[in-house]
Design a protein around this motif. Structure first.
Motif, PDB file in Angstrom:
ATOM      1  N   PRO A   1       0.830  -1.207   0.000  1.00 32.10           N
ATOM      2  CA  PRO A   1       0.000   0.000   0.000  1.00 32.10           C
ATOM      3  C   PRO A   1       0.863   1.255   0.000  1.00 32.10           C
ATOM      4  O   PRO A   1       0.565   2.235  -0.670  1.00 32.10           O
ATOM      5  CB  PRO A   1      -0.785  -0.109   1.309  1.00 32.10           C
ATOM      6  N   ARG A   2       1.952   1.198   0.743  1.00 30.19           N
ATOM      7  CA  ARG A   2       2.827   2.364   0.830  1.00 30.19           C
ATOM      8  C   ARG A   2       3.341   2.753  -0.560  1.00 30.19           C
ATOM      9  O   ARG A   2       3.334   3.923  -0.922  1.00 30.19           O
ATOM     10  CB  ARG A   2       3.984   1.998   1.757  1.00 30.19           C
TER      11      ARG A   2
ATOM     12  N   GLN B   1       0.785   4.392  -2.635  1.00 31.06           N
ATOM     13  CA  GLN B   1       0.588   5.791  -2.265  1.00 31.06           C
ATOM     14  C   GLN B   1       1.708   6.675  -2.803  1.00 31.06           C
ATOM     15  O   GLN B   1       1.468   7.783  -3.274  1.00 31.06           O
ATOM     16  CB  GLN B   1       0.512   5.914  -0.746  1.00 31.06           C
TER      17      GLN B   1
ATOM     18  N   ARG C   1      -0.226  -7.482  -9.485  1.00 30.65           N
ATOM     19  CA  ARG C   1      -1.038  -6.306  -9.194  1.00 30.65           C
ATOM     20  C   ARG C   1      -2.102  -6.725  -8.208  1.00 30.65           C
ATOM     21  O   ARG C   1      -2.762  -7.744  -8.376  1.00 30.65           O
ATOM     22  CB  ARG C   1      -1.640  -5.727 -10.471  1.00 30.65           C
ATOM     23  N   THR C   2      -2.241  -5.963  -7.172  1.00 24.24           N
ATOM     24  CA  THR C   2      -3.181  -6.372  -6.146  1.00 24.24           C
ATOM     25  C   THR C   2      -4.387  -5.451  -6.144  1.00 24.24           C
ATOM     26  O   THR C   2      -4.319  -4.300  -6.587  1.00 24.24           O
ATOM     27  CB  THR C   2      -2.534  -6.311  -4.761  1.00 24.24           C
ATOM     28  N   LEU C   3      -5.466  -5.968  -5.621  1.00 23.85           N
ATOM     29  CA  LEU C   3      -6.690  -5.190  -5.516  1.00 23.85           C
ATOM     30  C   LEU C   3      -6.469  -3.975  -4.633  1.00 23.85           C
ATOM     31  O   LEU C   3      -6.975  -2.892  -4.902  1.00 23.85           O
ATOM     32  CB  LEU C   3      -7.791  -6.061  -4.918  1.00 23.85           C
ATOM     33  N   VAL C   4      -5.664  -4.190  -3.571  1.00 25.71           N
ATOM     34  CA  VAL C   4      -5.451  -3.096  -2.634  1.00 25.71           C
ATOM     35  C   VAL C   4      -4.733  -1.940  -3.320  1.00 25.71           C
ATOM     36  O   VAL C   4      -5.150  -0.784  -3.208  1.00 25.71           O
ATOM     37  CB  VAL C   4      -4.660  -3.594  -1.411  1.00 25.71           C
TER      38      VAL C   4
ATOM     39  N   LYS D   1      -7.016  -0.234  -5.645  1.00 20.83           N
ATOM     40  CA  LYS D   1      -8.011   0.541  -4.908  1.00 20.83           C
ATOM     41  C   LYS D   1      -7.406   1.862  -4.436  1.00 20.83           C
ATOM     42  O   LYS D   1      -8.053   2.906  -4.498  1.00 20.83           O
ATOM     43  CB  LYS D   1      -8.488  -0.293  -3.716  1.00 20.83           C
ATOM     44  N   ILE D   2      -6.169   1.797  -3.978  1.00 17.96           N
ATOM     45  CA  ILE D   2      -5.519   3.018  -3.507  1.00 17.96           C
ATOM     46  C   ILE D   2      -5.348   3.999  -4.659  1.00 17.96           C
ATOM     47  O   ILE D   2      -5.690   5.179  -4.551  1.00 17.96           O
ATOM     48  CB  ILE D   2      -4.162   2.693  -2.860  1.00 17.96           C
TER      49      ILE D   2
ATOM     50  N   GLU E   1      -8.657   5.467  -5.328  1.00 19.93           N
ATOM     51  CA  GLU E   1      -9.098   6.454  -4.346  1.00 19.93           C
ATOM     52  C   GLU E   1      -8.323   7.756  -4.488  1.00 19.93           C
ATOM     53  O   GLU E   1      -8.847   8.831  -4.209  1.00 19.93           O
ATOM     54  CB  GLU E   1      -8.928   5.896  -2.933  1.00 19.93           C
TER      55      GLU E   1
ATOM     56  N   VAL F   1      -5.963   6.464 -11.150  1.00 26.39           N
ATOM     57  CA  VAL F   1      -5.973   5.164 -11.822  1.00 26.39           C
ATOM     58  C   VAL F   1      -6.092   5.319 -13.343  1.00 26.39           C
ATOM     59  O   VAL F   1      -5.555   4.535 -14.106  1.00 26.39           O
ATOM     60  CB  VAL F   1      -7.059   4.254 -11.228  1.00 26.39           C
TER      61      VAL F   1
ATOM     62  N   ILE G   1      -2.623   5.904 -15.250  1.00 28.24           N
ATOM     63  CA  ILE G   1      -1.530   4.939 -15.180  1.00 28.24           C
ATOM     64  C   ILE G   1      -1.931   3.637 -15.850  1.00 28.24           C
ATOM     65  O   ILE G   1      -3.034   3.144 -15.635  1.00 28.24           O
ATOM     66  CB  ILE G   1      -1.177   4.634 -13.706  1.00 28.24           C
TER      67      ILE G   1
ATOM     68  N   ILE H   1      -1.553  -0.035 -15.589  1.00 25.20           N
ATOM     69  CA  ILE H   1      -1.114  -0.903 -14.494  1.00 25.20           C
ATOM     70  C   ILE H   1      -0.795  -2.285 -15.031  1.00 25.20           C
ATOM     71  O   ILE H   1      -1.531  -2.838 -15.848  1.00 25.20           O
ATOM     72  CB  ILE H   1      -2.201  -1.002 -13.413  1.00 25.20           C
TER      73      ILE H   1
ATOM     74  N   GLU I   1      -8.579  -2.914 -20.542  1.00 21.43           N
ATOM     75  CA  GLU I   1      -8.224  -1.775 -19.710  1.00 21.43           C
ATOM     76  C   GLU I   1      -7.803  -0.642 -20.626  1.00 21.43           C
ATOM     77  O   GLU I   1      -6.622  -0.393 -20.822  1.00 21.43           O
ATOM     78  CB  GLU I   1      -7.072  -2.128 -18.778  1.00 21.43           C
TER      79      GLU I   1
ATOM     80  N   ARG J   1      -6.593   2.579 -22.294  1.00 23.81           N
ATOM     81  CA  ARG J   1      -5.832   3.769 -21.877  1.00 23.81           C
ATOM     82  C   ARG J   1      -5.598   4.610 -23.121  1.00 23.81           C
ATOM     83  O   ARG J   1      -4.592   4.461 -23.796  1.00 23.81           O
ATOM     84  CB  ARG J   1      -4.460   3.359 -21.333  1.00 23.81           C
TER      85      ARG J   1
ATOM     86  N   ASP K   1      -3.908 -10.218   0.125  1.00 24.95           N
ATOM     87  CA  ASP K   1      -4.339  -9.038  -0.617  1.00 24.95           C
ATOM     88  C   ASP K   1      -5.859  -8.946  -0.634  1.00 24.95           C
ATOM     89  O   ASP K   1      -6.446  -7.897  -0.405  1.00 24.95           O
ATOM     90  CB  ASP K   1      -3.809  -9.107  -2.057  1.00 24.95           C
TER      91      ASP K   1
ATOM     92  N   TYR L   1      -8.152  -6.135   0.962  1.00 21.77           N
ATOM     93  CA  TYR L   1      -9.090  -5.423   0.098  1.00 21.77           C
ATOM     94  C   TYR L   1     -10.484  -5.383   0.724  1.00 21.77           C
ATOM     95  O   TYR L   1     -11.122  -4.332   0.783  1.00 21.77           O
ATOM     96  CB  TYR L   1      -9.134  -6.113  -1.266  1.00 21.77           C
TER      97      TYR L   1
ATOM     98  N   MET M   1     -10.440  -3.028   3.634  1.00 23.59           N
ATOM     99  CA  MET M   1     -10.476  -1.622   3.216  1.00 23.59           C
ATOM    100  C   MET M   1     -11.905  -1.190   2.940  1.00 23.59           C
ATOM    101  O   MET M   1     -12.331  -0.106   3.333  1.00 23.59           O
ATOM    102  CB  MET M   1      -9.673  -1.457   1.921  1.00 23.59           C
TER     103      MET M   1
ATOM    104  N   GLU N   1       1.743   0.941  10.367  1.00 22.65           N
ATOM    105  CA  GLU N   1       2.497   1.767   9.424  1.00 22.65           C
ATOM    106  C   GLU N   1       1.787   3.074   9.100  1.00 22.65           C
ATOM    107  O   GLU N   1       2.426   4.083   8.894  1.00 22.65           O
ATOM    108  CB  GLU N   1       2.700   1.003   8.105  1.00 22.65           C
ATOM    109  N   GLN N   2       0.474   2.996   9.010  1.00 20.08           N
ATOM    110  CA  GLN N   2      -0.207   4.131   8.403  1.00 20.08           C
ATOM    111  C   GLN N   2      -1.181   4.865   9.303  1.00 20.08           C
ATOM    112  O   GLN N   2      -1.524   6.001   9.031  1.00 20.08           O
ATOM    113  CB  GLN N   2      -0.977   3.658   7.155  1.00 20.08           C
TER     114      GLN N   2
END
Lengths: 650, 828
Positions: free
Chosen positions: A85-86, A89, A116-119, A122-123, A126, A130, A133, A135, B161, B163, B561, B565, B568, B599-600
């Protein structure tokens, strides 16, 4: 290590694929590009991709992801980062930064490692970037450090697994092993020990089911392999003591003292000489992906089997390294002297043709002499010897309290906190915790000596089950690893060690045989172990009987059989799964690949392994040469200091 | 046999090459259906046709005006579906390789109809398309390029996807674009799409990074088209000339004057890679190599659908396929051909007429028989006519029966493929696919096309026949069932499950998703339970707001993950207390939250510990914060806060006390820092003492000692180290005389020696009385005092040691002294 030809997993292929995938990614973006790299990937990628190759594929410059956005000159920007996640971001931060700057019209692509992860998505979503880029993912799992050694290079895996109970690395390990299964067939038998190992096996079995759903067309993929014999999973948690002890092989000591990272070690130039005069291919090749040159007089030396001398030295006990170096130096001298014997032109030509090799060898000799001296300085020191003595006494289970005075003294003398805590952790692990009184005493001493913030360190160590009060330890079968029982059962302590011509793996710790590797011997060297446990001294490499007993073949091997007693004293669940396939497919595979005499055993260390364990397994591999190959795989390479640092508060 | 036409009936020769025009279907539409009014776009590989009424043409008034719609037909003229269209002016209509219909509107909206059933995904071109408007589009197998009103090009290279990417600016702000086209990425050197733009008298090649002028003089070009293999470009100049040139603009291939002058063609396309086809209303010219042309005349407007190996020509009456006659076919059927294969085909005729000549034929070509059989098999694949397919296969079969050794694999395979091709070419299906196209398309994608046309039965039969996976068909069928059926949930679920039961690899998730999208939530849940992959169920469950089940399934999948998810999503949705309740009894979830919060999101972490009553952990978070705090008073404040929390916990008494000490230490250090010219904050108790001694503040050191109850032993060590660091040897000597050391004298020796003061170190050797003489001897040696060492040796009468010492000695006086000692010991 000799390259594995034909038998089981081909690690060179894994390397090629990793490079191929990376170049594919670079090629996918048209024109020159800026690569923004997650720094933790630079080491692993550097193992197979040189910067010049990346340049050939249009990489103009490399920046670190953590650095603040710089002035990028290329229109195309590729992010390559682990899927945390970091990182997601950071990426969105950079993209947003440039969205505000007019005139910066960049094309962004982000590739997450290993997937590639969902998290992450999602980040990015948000953060509203998205759409800007492209991905993708870069499936980098196993990285071959050596032909017989694969690592996921997940530096954090130890900490995540046992401190934070975050099982991501189990999932990645399962993915990596599943890839292996899809390529080489199912592991006919999965053996293992430990609770996280159980999770890994469950994940593997589940993935097998899912792959069948995804890929039901390929009838071949999921039949038991005919070249791989079994998978042995060792959960780090079952044996904390081994890595806590100071490794005494050459490579192990380099790691303990200088720290090896991604097969590289950074040394003072004064130790290993000046890089300018250095022509050794292995060590002078520029680290592939470092954007800036090494500062000052530090020098990076690559430690791998491309350096023949190192290959000979790495797994030997450090006690004999000096001797070996002397021998090589004398031989080199003689070889150089050879020029005087060269009389005729052909002889001189011959000599000159050898000269390049001699010089390379000379170079490597210089590095290792310097390195060995540096290590010698440490091993001669009083603090080192004192702590080694304590370690060996604790491992051999003298009365632990007799060692307290020495530990105290180490604290008073301002020894490294890692060093001190390692000793206490060994005591706790070997003796099922410290007496509450002792623990309190040492806590107080350490807090006053090293600072009160180590309250957090103690909290971490306790959560890791590394340092506990005896009251907190539950004694039940499989709840803890009982070294006191195993010491005898598996002959962990060997009094007579021959460092020069070792006959048992215990040489790696000069008298202590790693429990983890002993357990592996329970599977692949049963008779040796039984004999040595009974008779004290085993007959040489005496495994001749096993070869003929024929249990080597396929799933017919006996697994853990015969070691039930020992397993009861080891923490965590015992794993023994046989994976079968449809008979027809199995037979077809056998016919295609032939019935191999020689098979491969894959040993996977979940949570990391040490260089000594690798050395011990190579030693076993040598004893079994011609009958079995051992492939070592791990989440990362660790040592006692790294384990302590997982909990260390700074 | 009477109606049988010769296979060469539809052949025509252009220079020395034969072309054939095969009639595939007739009577596509009613006679009054005016194709002239429509744009017609066909999907590659014999795919569907999309029709859209050309708004620029005047329409006859027909009473009530039907609503505008995009109509999709098969090549045999069967309506597949009408898509009502009310989104305004269409500026691009095209197909992808996998038969997705792309519709691009004037304002840059792109709709991708992916299943011929009207389901679509939608995205926007961006890059200024809204402002400048889209003028025109060109499509290739997996993407398209749009020309915007500002003379810029936007490329989309994938639809899953999308682009949209702006290509390099060709700087054509004022110049007119006469025509343009693209070269698909798989045929360019750079592997990225390139656009060819005809402007002025030249052509520009534009890609993502730059725009290159090819410096041609022959323009302006009103039409431009690229061959299917990307190697050639066909150009039409304003004066009615056709010019074929290689796509790198280096090689001229042919030129042809149509004689139509400035009457521009309506359509200009390639027929395979060897010729180009031009269409004017009802007149068609096909320009072959060497600039020789064929002309065809029709009754109505002809539309072209280029294929990789020919071109489909669509008129109201018929669908025809124009292609170069394949070499193998030509060698067999060309009048007067004497190739072995043609003799073999002749032999079959003879055989059917029971003539002995059949055998003569065989003998004649005996040496090349295998080759002839191969040729017949290949030629069979090229035939549309079933009779000639059979005839060729019969010939092959006959030929191979004579051969002793012949692998029949290709023969068998061809028979199978032909069965499939004939089945899908049947007018009710209407997929006029050639053998080459079939190979390129792959059987799996052909099956997908059948599914999109709802031919489940046929798809299943073909899959089984070709031994392909059938799961997708079942899934597709089940999805359709869910959509269409009016039965109640239980019945549908039961019928699907019974049908799909025992089949390997069925993804129920897909079916359940369809059910959910159709608004049948309960059915979706029921179906989802059959999904074998836990992970797959999660996103749908989240959509369905089955939060806790989703979380459980994610945990079950072992994929962290996925768990993160879900978490979240849940955290956003639920109030904090509720969120904690959900993760509370799920350790995997709570440890993930814990480690990400660490961490966050510290506050979340504290809340979580508080909620869980893990007060010590909470206190530790505060402690950690204090460590990161730069500001002194804030640091202290945090420590105190954390001490307070810990103080209430019995099992953490030690920690609480330590924290109190920590606060005390900080306060003392702050005072000292003000008084003394050195830094203290951040040092531990020991380090503080050490520094104080080193700097000579002994009383302050003593104060710390008593304040923190430092044991005597430790204090001695620290004092020793401090003094050694200060190199205050006098003080060490003095101090050692005053008291008996609680740590023995060895450390004094060692520390001094380590500081390289062997003189002071030596002072402590005699004090180490508890050590064996051998050790003491060693200590003397380390100080370089061999004589003293000798004395120790004498004490224990160790003559060997003395000898060793003597050997080491290099100073004469020492040697003499040692000799003396040896003599003293020697037995007299």
């Amino acid at each position: 290590m000799a390259p594995h030809v034909g038998i089981g997993v081909d690690t060179a292929q894994i390397k090629e694929k990793a490079l191929g995938d990376l170049l594919g990614i670079l090629e996918g973006v048209r024109g020159k590009k800026t690569l923004i790299l997650d720094q933790s990937l630079s080491g692993p990628i550097g193992l197979f991709a040189k910067f010049s190759v990346l340049q050939d594929y249009g990489v103009d410059k490399i920046h670190w992801l953590r650095d603040p956005p710089a002035d990028y000159t290329q229109k195309n920007i590729i992010f390559l980062a682990r899927c945390t996640p970091r990182n997601a971001q950071l990426i969105s931060g950079q993209v947003k930064h440039y969205a505000k700057v007019p005139g910066h019209d960049f094309d962004y692509s982000a590739f997450f490692v290993p997937r590639r992860t969902l998290v992450c998505e999602k980040i990015l979503e948000e953060e509203g970037v998205v759409g800007d880029i492209t991905i993708g993912e870069y499936p980098l799992y196993f990285i071959p450090l050596e032909p017989d050694l694969l690592s996921l290079e997940l530096e954090q895996s130890f900490q995540e697994l046992y401190l934070h109970k975050d099982y991501s690395s189990v999932f990645y390990a399962a993915k990596a092993l599943m890839d292996m299964q899809q390529k080489y067939g199912l592991f006919p038998r999965i053996l293992g020990k430990g609770n996280c190992a159980r999770k890994l096996v469950d994940a593997l079995i589940r993935m097998r089911g899912e792959v069948t759903v995804d890929d039901s067309l390929n009838p071949f993929a999921l039949t038991p392999s005919s070249t791989i014999e079994n998978l042995i999973i060792i959960d780090r948690e079952i044996d904390f003591v081994t890595p806590l002890l100071t490794q005494l092989t050459y490579e192990g000591l380099i790691d303990e003292i200088c720290g090896i990272k991604n097969s590289k070690v950074e040394l003072d130039a004064s130790i290993v000489g000046n890089p300018q005069q250095n022509v050794n291919a292995g060590s002078s090749s520029t680290s592939a992906t470092s954007p800036t040159s090494q500062p000052g007089n530090k020098r990076t030396v690559i430690l791998d089997s491309s350096d023949k001398l190192y290959e000979d030295l790495r797994d030997t006990n450090f006690a004999i390294v000096g001797n070996l170096l002397n021998k090589v130096s004398r031989r080199l001298q003689a070889d150089y002297e050879g020029r005087h014997q060269a009389k005729t032109v052909t002889e001189i030509k011959q000599f000159v043709s050898k000269l390049g090799g001699l010089q390379a060898e000379h170079q490597s000799l210089r590095i290792h002499t310097g390195l060995a001296e540096e290590i010698m300085n440490h091993t001669r020191s009083d603090l080192f010897n004192k702590s080694l003595e304590v370690q060996q006494n604790l491992a051999a289970c003298g009365d632990p309290s007799s060692q307290h005075e020495s530990i105290e003294e180490l604290i008073y003398r301002g020894a490294n906190i890692e060093q001190v805590l390692r000793l206490l952790c060994i005591e706790s692990c070997v003796g099922n915790g410290l007496r509450p009184k002792d623990l309190e005493f040492f806590k107080r001493e350490i807090l006053q000596a090293y600072g009160y913030h180590h309250i957090l360190t103690f909290d971490g160590l306790e959560k890791l089950n590394l340092l506990q009060s005896r009251n907190a330890v539950q004694i039940a079968p499989n709840a803890i690893t009982s070294y006191s029982s195993l010491r005898k059962l598996l002959r962990l302590i060997v009094d007579e060690v021959n460092e020069h011509d070792p006959d048992d793996i215990s040489y790696v710790y000069s008298g202590y045989a790693p429990l983890s590797v002993r357990l592996i011997q329970c599977i692949i060297q049963k008779q040796y172990l039984q004999m040595s446990a009974k008779g004290g001294k085993a007959p040489g490499a005496g495994t001749g009987a096993e070869a003929s007993s024929g249990y080597l073949i396929g799933a017919g091997s006996t697994g853990w059989k015969g070691s039930e007693e020992a397993l009861r004293h080891v923490k965590g669940k015992t794993i023994d799964e046989i994976q079968r396939g449809e008979d027809k497919a199995v037979r077809a595979r056998m016919i295609l690949n032939g019935q191999n005499e020689q098979k491969m055993a894959v040993v996977f260390f979940l949570g990391g392994c040490t260089y000594t364990e690798i050395a011990a397994l190579r030693f076993i591999g040598k004893q079994q040469e011609g009958r079995r190959k051992i492939l070592i795989a791990t989440t990362s390479i660790i040592n006692g200091n790294k384990m302590i640092q997982a909990a260390l508060s700074t | 046999m009477a109606s049988l036409t010769a296979p060469t009936a539809d052949w025509e020769v252009v220079a020395d090459t034969f072309y054939r025009k095969v009639q595939l279907y007739t009577a596509l539409w009613d006679a009054d259906f005016n194709l002239n009014d429509y744009f017609v776009r066909g999907a590659p590989y014999g795919g569907a046709l999309a029709l859209w009424k050309d708004e620029s043409k005047p329409q006859p008034y027909k009473g009530h005006q039907s609503k505008p719609a995009i109509e999709m037909y098969s090549s045999s003229g069967r309506l597949i579906r009408k898509i009502p269209w009310d989104k305004g002016s269409i500026r691009g209509l095209g197909w992808s390789e996998d038969e997705k219909l792309l519709v691009v509107t004037q304002d840059g909206m792109v709709r991708c109809y992916y299943d011929l059933q009207g389901d679509f995904t939608q995205f926007s071109l961006g890059n200024g398309a809204e402002d400048f408007g889209v003028l025109d589009c060109r499509f290739w197998g997996s993407g398209f390029v749009a020309l915007l009103g500002n003379q810029r090009f936007v490329a989309v290279s994938r639809y899953d996807e999308p682009r949209p990417r702006l290509l390099a600016d060709p700087h054509l702000a004022d110049a007119e674009i006469h025509s343009w086209t693209l070269i698909p990425p798989n045929y360019t050197l750079s592997r990225h799409v390139e656009v060819l733009v005809a402007t002025g008298s030249t052509i520009l090649v534009v890609d993502a990074s730059d725009s290159q002028d090819q410096v041609l003089q022959q323009g302006p070009f009103s039409h431009i088209t690229v061959s299917p293999n990307g190697k050639f470009v066909g150009l039409y100049t304003g004066e009615g000339k056709v010019w074929v040139i290689s796509s790198d603009f280096q090689e001229n291939h042919s030129e042809y004057d149509t004689g139509m002058g400035s009457n521009l063609p309506l359509d200009f396309a390639w027929c395979g890679n060897s010729s180009v086809v031009l269409v004017w209303e009802d007149e068609v010219h096909m320009v072959g190599p060497h600039g020789v042309a064929l002309r065809y005349y029709y009754d109505s407007r002809v539309h072209l659908v280029p294929e990789i190996d020919g071109v489909r020509m669509i008129t109201t009456e018929s669908c025809e396929f124009l292609q170069k006659v394949p070499d193998v076919t030509e060698s067999i059927f060309r009048i007067g051909s004497t190739s072995p294969a043609s003799v073999l085909v002749d032999a079959i005729d003879q055989l059917e007429q029971k003539s002995p000549k059949a055998d003569d034929n065989i003998q004649l070509i005996r040496p090349q028989l295998a080759e002839a059989v191969d040729a017949c098999v290949k030629a069979a694949g090229q035939e549309f006519n079933v009779h000639w397919q059979k005839q060729l296969l019969k010939a092959a079969s006959f030929g191979k029966s004579v051969l002793e050794l012949y692998s029949s694999d290709e023969f068998v395979e061809m028979c199978e493929v032909l069965r499939v091709l004939n089945a899908v070419r049947y007018y009710e299906v209407g997929l006029p696919i050639t053998y080459e196209q079939f190979l390129r398309l792959t059987p799996e994608k052909l099956i997908q096309r059948l599914l999109n046309r709802q031919h489940h039965q046929l798809a299943l039969k073909i899959s089984e026949y070709l031994r392909l996976a059938t799961e997708k068909i079942y899934i597709h069928w089940a999805c359709m069932k869910v959509r269409v059926s009016t039965d109640d949930d239980d019945t549908i679920c039961r019928s699907i499950v019974t049908k799909l039961n025992g089949k390997h690899g069925i993804s129920f998730e897909e079916i359940a998703r369809t059910a959910y999208e159709e608004g049948r939530g309960r059915l979706a849940t029921q179906l989802l339970n059959y999904e074998p992959r836990a992970g797959r169920q999660v996103p749908l469950l989240l959509n369905m707001e089955e939060d806790e089940i989703a979380l459980d399934k994610a945990i079950e999948s072992g994929d962290t993950d996925l768990v993160s998810y879900v978490l979240m999503n849940l955290k956003k949705k639920h109030p904090l207390a509720n969120f904690f309740r959900i993760i509370n009894n799920r350790p995997v979830a709570s440890s993930l939250i814990e480690s990400s919060a660490r961490e966050q999101d510290r506050e979340l972490l504290k809340d979580m510990y508080y909620q869980d009553d893990r007060r010590a952990d909470g206190a530790f978070v505060i402690l950690r914060e204090s460590l990161e705090q730069e500001n002194f008073s804030a640091k202290l404040e945090k420590i105190k806060l954390s001490t307070k929390v810990l103080g209430d916990l019995k099992e953490h008494a030690l920690e609480a006390k330590a924290m109190e000490e920590a606060a005390k230490l900080l306060q003392i250090q702050e005072v000292y820092e003000k008084d003394l010219p050195t830094k203290f904050i951040g040092l531990s108790v020991n380090e503080t003492i050490l520094d104080l001694i080193r700097l000579g503040y002994n009383s302050r050191a003593a104060k710390i000692k008593s304040e923190f109850k430092v044991p005597e032993k430790r204090f001695w060590w620290l004092k020793l180290r401090g003094l050694v660091a200060k190199r205050d040897w006098g003080e060490i000597e003095e101090w050692s005389k005053t008291k008996k050391s609680p740590i023995g004298w060895e450390p004094f020796f060692n520390e001094c020696l380590a500081a390289r003061n062997s003189k002071v170190a030596a002072l402590f050797i005699p004090k180490c009385t508890h050590l064996p003489p051998a050790d003491r001897m060693d200590m003397w040696i380390r100080c370089g005092m061999l004589v003293k060492a000798g004395e120790e040796a004498v004490k224990v009468k160790d003559i060997n040691a003395l000898e060793a010492l003597r050997a080491r000695s290099k100073v004469q006086s020492e040697t003499l002294e040692l000799d003396r000692m040896m003599n003293q010991l020697k037995p007299k």
